[in-house]
Scaffold this active site. Structure first.
Site, PDB file in Angstrom:
ATOM      1  N   ASN A  11       0.701  -0.693   0.624  1.00 40.57           N
ATOM      2  CA  ASN A  11      -0.215  -0.127  -0.102  1.00 40.57           C
ATOM      3  C   ASN A  11       0.692   0.964   0.137  1.00 40.57           C
ATOM      4  OD1 ASN A  11      -1.704   2.443   0.665  1.00 40.57           O
ATOM      5  ND2 ASN A  11      -2.989   0.274   1.806  1.00 40.57           N
ATOM      6  N   HIS A  14       0.950   5.809   1.771  1.00 45.29           N
ATOM      7  CA  HIS A  14       1.874   7.598   2.357  1.00 45.29           C
ATOM      8  C   HIS A  14       3.012   7.955   2.056  1.00 45.29           C
ATOM      9  CE1 HIS A  14      -1.530   6.686   5.514  1.00 45.29           C
ATOM     10  NE2 HIS A  14      -1.816   5.434   5.978  1.00 45.29           N
ATOM     11  N   HIS A  47      -5.771   3.706  -1.805  1.00 45.85           N
ATOM     12  CA  HIS A  47      -6.728   4.016  -1.331  1.00 45.85           C
ATOM     13  C   HIS A  47      -7.388   5.519  -1.992  1.00 45.85           C
ATOM     14  CE1 HIS A  47      -9.602   3.753   2.658  1.00 45.85           C
ATOM     15  NE2 HIS A  47     -10.266   4.864   1.730  1.00 45.85           N
ATOM     16  N   ARG A  49      -9.371   8.004  -0.655  1.00 47.30           N
ATOM     17  CA  ARG A  49     -10.313   8.528   0.086  1.00 47.30           C
ATOM     18  C   ARG A  49     -11.095   9.374  -0.460  1.00 47.30           C
ATOM     19  NH1 ARG A  49      -8.862   7.349   5.896  1.00 47.30           N
ATOM     20  NH2 ARG A  49     -10.383   8.404   6.040  1.00 47.30           N
ATOM     21  N   ARG A  53      -7.064  12.938   1.412  1.00 48.69           N
ATOM     22  CA  ARG A  53      -6.224  12.824   2.238  1.00 48.69           C
ATOM     23  C   ARG A  53      -5.127  13.174   2.409  1.00 48.69           C
ATOM     24  NH1 ARG A  53      -7.285  10.231   7.260  1.00 48.69           N
ATOM     25  NH2 ARG A  53      -9.807  11.691   7.208  1.00 48.69           N
ATOM     26  N   GLU A  74      -8.696   0.267  -2.947  1.00 45.96           N
ATOM     27  CA  GLU A  74      -9.667   0.652  -1.827  1.00 45.96           C
ATOM     28  C   GLU A  74     -10.234   1.978  -1.878  1.00 45.96           C
ATOM     29  OE1 GLU A  74      -7.724   0.761   1.564  1.00 45.96           O
ATOM     30  OE2 GLU A  74      -6.373  -0.530   2.061  1.00 45.96           O
ATOM     31  N   THR A 105      -7.881   3.656   8.750  1.00 43.64           N
ATOM     32  CA  THR A 105      -9.788   3.096   8.595  1.00 43.64           C
ATOM     33  C   THR A 105      -9.812   1.939  10.463  1.00 43.64           C
ATOM     34  OG1 THR A 105      -8.696   2.870   6.394  1.00 43.64           O
ATOM     35  CG2 THR A 105     -11.067   1.387   6.822  1.00 43.64           C
ATOM     36  N   GLU A 155     -11.264  -9.186   3.522  1.00 37.97           N
ATOM     37  CA  GLU A 155      -9.948  -8.827   3.954  1.00 37.97           C
ATOM     38  C   GLU A 155      -9.650  -9.010   5.236  1.00 37.97           C
ATOM     39  OE1 GLU A 155      -7.201  -6.394   1.859  1.00 37.97           O
ATOM     40  OE2 GLU A 155      -6.243  -5.454   3.669  1.00 37.97           O
ATOM     41  N   HIS A 198      -3.815  -4.333   7.470  1.00 43.03           N
ATOM     42  CA  HIS A 198      -3.453  -3.277   8.702  1.00 43.03           C
ATOM     43  C   HIS A 198      -3.153  -3.110   9.912  1.00 43.03           C
ATOM     44  CE1 HIS A 198      -6.353   0.598   9.587  1.00 43.03           C
ATOM     45  NE2 HIS A 198      -5.189   0.264  10.713  1.00 43.03           N
TER      46      HIS A 198
HETATM   47  N1  PXP Z   1      -6.003  -3.462   4.047  1.00 37.50           N
HETATM   48  C1  PXP Z   1      -6.738  -2.364   4.108  1.00 37.50           C
HETATM   49  C2  PXP Z   1      -8.392  -2.610   3.389  1.00 37.50           C
HETATM   50  C3  PXP Z   1      -6.432  -1.036   4.469  1.00 37.50           C
HETATM   51  O1  PXP Z   1      -8.006   0.386   4.463  1.00 37.50           O
HETATM   52  C4  PXP Z   1      -5.272  -0.905   4.900  1.00 37.50           C
HETATM   53  C5  PXP Z   1      -4.932   0.887   5.485  1.00 37.50           C
HETATM   54  O2  PXP Z   1      -4.643   1.350   4.039  1.00 37.50           O
HETATM   55  C6  PXP Z   1      -4.534  -1.647   4.881  1.00 37.50           C
HETATM   56  C7  PXP Z   1      -4.796  -2.672   4.666  1.00 37.50           C
HETATM   57  C8  PXP Z   1      -2.802  -1.109   5.384  1.00 37.50           C
HETATM   58  O3  PXP Z   1      -2.808  -1.059   6.301  1.00 37.50           O
HETATM   59  P1  PXP Z   1      -1.172  -1.101   6.514  1.00 37.50           P
HETATM   60  O4  PXP Z   1      -0.896   0.558   6.465  1.00 37.50           O
HETATM   61  O5  PXP Z   1      -1.609  -0.597   8.003  1.00 37.50           O
HETATM   62  O6  PXP Z   1      -0.399  -1.409   6.799  1.00 37.50           O
END
Ligand code: PXP
Length: 250
Positions: A11, A14, A47, A49, A53, A74, A105, A155, A198
């Site tokens: 992901n 960030h 994602h 949003r 952001r 996402e 999330t 998930e 997550h």
């Molecule tokens: N999976 C989903 C569905 C999420 O919403 C997130 C956070 O955006 C992640 C995985 C990844 O989580 P993390 O950034 O804490 O590794």
């Protein structure tokens, strides 16, 4: 069932968070997605949003265009996102709950409480051949509702397990891990593909990575944070190494 290789979805949200802190063009999430691909990521997760952001519309389109590995889009289950995702044609969409004020999330999607709407909502994705994933807590009602409405994937939300692990509350962590384990088995038995994500890190990923029904982990924040110190490629490769070791593949 035998253990097989676990897919790693990286992901890159960030990277965009850091870019947006200065309002310019760097660091570029597309560059991060390509680097992740080169380092062995099996997919890219981003994602979009409602409040934009981190990832923005143009990022999502550019990532979809640039990468050769699957894109997992996402999104909150809104009409606006449905339109954008259908136009983007990702490999998969992952529906997540989204409240503007939260930092990330926080909890899973309430599929059981919104099943009729969500069944209709996912129908155009299924028609388009896009896989549909539901980001849910390890609760039987949510797993069964996901299967009932025709989702392809669940998930499992690992956030609580990760928090309890990281806080050293090991009895409670083990109870949450038992819930994740039972729901992975139950979902698999219902024909759902099982992913998890997550809060996963080098330190807490192994007990989730060993679950044989789980075929994909989606990991963002920790990997992007670690990349500050070691670089994105090495951070991804180390996560890959730990995941493979958990599966007995190295
Ligand atoms: N999976 C989903 C569905 C999420 O919403 C997130 C956070 O955006 C992640 C995985 C990844 O989580 P993390 O950034 O804490 O590794």
């Amino acid at each position: 069932m035998t253990s097989s290789k676990l897919r790693l979805g990286v992901n890159i949200d960030h990277v965009a968070t850091v870019r947006n802190a200065r309002g310019g063009a760097t660091p570029d999430p597309v560059r991060a997605a390509l680097l992740a691909q080169e380092a062995g990521a099996d997919g890219i997760t981003a994602h979009l949003r409602e409040d934009r952001r981190h990832i923005r519309d143009a990022d999502m389109a550019a990532i979809a265009e640039a990468i050769d590995i699957p894109l997992n889009f996402e999104m909150g289950a809104t009409e606006e996102m449905q339109k954008i995702a259908l136009a983007t044609k990702p490999h998969a969409v992952c529906l997540v709950p989204e409240r503007r004020e939260e930092r990330t999330t926080e909890g899973g999607l309430d599929v059981a409480g919104d099943d009729n709407r969500l069944a209709a909502y996912i129908a155009p994705f299924k028609d388009a051949g896009t896989r549909v994933s539901m980001f849910i807590g390890p609760e039987i009602a949510q797993v069964e509702a996901s299967a009932r409405i025709g989702a392809d994937i669940i998930e499992l939300h690992c956030g609580l397990y990760c928090d309890l692990h990281d806080e050293g509350r090991f009895d409670e962590r083990d109870a949450e891990l038992a819930r994740l384990t039972a729901m992975a088995t139950h979902a698999h038995g219902l024909g759902l593909e099982v992913h998890a994500g997550h809060g996963l890190s080098f330190d807490n990923v192994t007990p989730v990575a060993v679950l044989p029904e789980v075929v994909e982990l989606n990991i963002g924040h920790f990997i992007i944070g670690e990349a500050i110190f070691t670089g994105l490629g090495p951070a991804i490769k180390e996560m890959r190494r730990i995941m493979d070791a958990a599966r007995g593949l190295s």
